[in-house]
Design an enzyme around this catalytic site. Structure first.
Site: not given
Ligand code: NAD
Length: 271
Positions: A33, A80, A171, A178, A209-210
């Site tokens: 995202i 982080v 979840y 969250k 996503t991943l």
């Molecule tokens: N995909 C969904 O359905 C969805 C829905 C709601 C919210 N989100 C939230 O969106 C955000 C992005 O997730 P996404 O779905 O794009 O997946 P993504 O796997 O592409 O992104 C997750 C990111 O977190 C980073 N990360 C994990 N551990 C880390 C650390 N210790 N230090 C630095 N970076 C770290 C990873 O490198 C990755 O870039 C997350 O907070 C996720 O919970 C996702």
């Protein structure tokens, strides 16, 4: 991995972030995202930099930047969970940009085995890991980046999910993380408000996503939202990105400590 979430932006840029600088935290690959948010920010005229989690992610990011003709963008390593990397990244960003206007926090992690099964089997270290990466990181990031925002004010946006406040099967530990993230965003908004730093949450519907691939039965979640949400479709990363652009822009200057759903209205449906 499907390419479903990688759509071409539906909107033309209107330069609503022209003159603004921001940092994107959380690009892992082209389905992230955060990558859609980065592209939307560039479309709207912002200058952006990226943090990346380790050399493997940097390889993906470098490739994406070349493909998007953004290879001149600033990048800095940041896990982080590591205080020293937070400090180094904060200093490097200050040196590169002086003051920045916005930050995207798009970071979450939990053990694969704890995103399914019995919630009461959550381990102590798995709980702490999910909280540290997915919730405490917002507090740590805000502290590390405050010197880069404090002169002009700015906008911090973090991504959450409905599982924070409603039961979403599988979840589990991430729902609790969250909930902490959302609460932390409100306390940060209160503390940083006098510096005109706004802190808000965007809560997307499920997107492939991943990270999402680690949740048991994720495709059933997608199907359910498609079937019952008012808009009768799944959320795209680009829809989320456009809402982040709004929150980074001056158009949202009166909004802080809020949560905005970008989920086709799914959160409001009971039956
Ligand atoms: N995909 C969904 O359905 C969805 C829905 C709601 C919210 N989100 C939230 O969106 C955000 C992005 O997730 P996404 O779905 O794009 O997946 P993504 O796997 O592409 O992104 C997750 C990111 O977190 C980073 N990360 C994990 N551990 C880390 C650390 N210790 N230090 C630095 N970076 C770290 C990873 O490198 C990755 O870039 C997350 O907070 C996720 O919970 C996702």
């Amino acid at each position: 991995m499907s390419t479903e979430t990688v759509e071409k932006p539906v909107m033309q840029g209107n330069n609503i972030l022209k003159g603004k600088k921001g940092i994107i935290v959380g690009v892992a690959n082209k389905w992230s995202i955060a990558w859609a948010v980065a592209r939307a920010c560039v479309r709207e005229g912002a200058e952006i930099g990226f943090t990346y989690q380790g050399e493997r992610v940097l390889k993906n990011l470098d490739k994406l930047l070349v493909e998007e003709n953004l290879q001149k963008c600033f990048t800095v390593n940041l896990d982080v969970q590591k205080d020293e990397e937070l400090a180094t990244a904060g200093e490097a960003i200050k040196k590169q940009f002086g003051q920045i206007d916005f930050i995207l926090h798009a970071v979450a992690f939990a053990k694969r085995e704890e995103l399914g099964g019995n919630f009461s089997d959550t381990s102590r270290d798995g709980y702490q890991l999910a909280q540290d990466v997915s919730a405490f990181s917002l507090i740590a990031l805000a502290k590390a980046m405050k010197p880069c925002m404090v002169e002009k004010g700015g906008s911090i946006v973090a991504l959450s999910y409905l599982g924070s406040e409603k039961i979403v099967k599988n979840y589990n530990v991430m729902g609790v993380a969250k909930a902490a993230l959302e609460s932390a965003s409100r306390y940060l908004a209160y503390e940083l408000g006098p510096n005109n730093i706004r802190v808000n949450i965007v809560s997307p519907g499920p997107i492939k996503t991943l990270s999402a691939a680690g949740i048991d039965d994720f495709s059933k979640m997608l199907e359910h939202v498609r079937n019952v949400s008012p808009l009768k479709k799944n959320t795209s990363a680009e829809e989320v990105a456009d809402t982040c652009v709004f929150l980074f822009s001056d158009l949202s200057r009166g909004i802080t400590s809020e949560l905005i759903y970008v989920d086709g209205g799914h959160n409001n449906v009971a039956m």
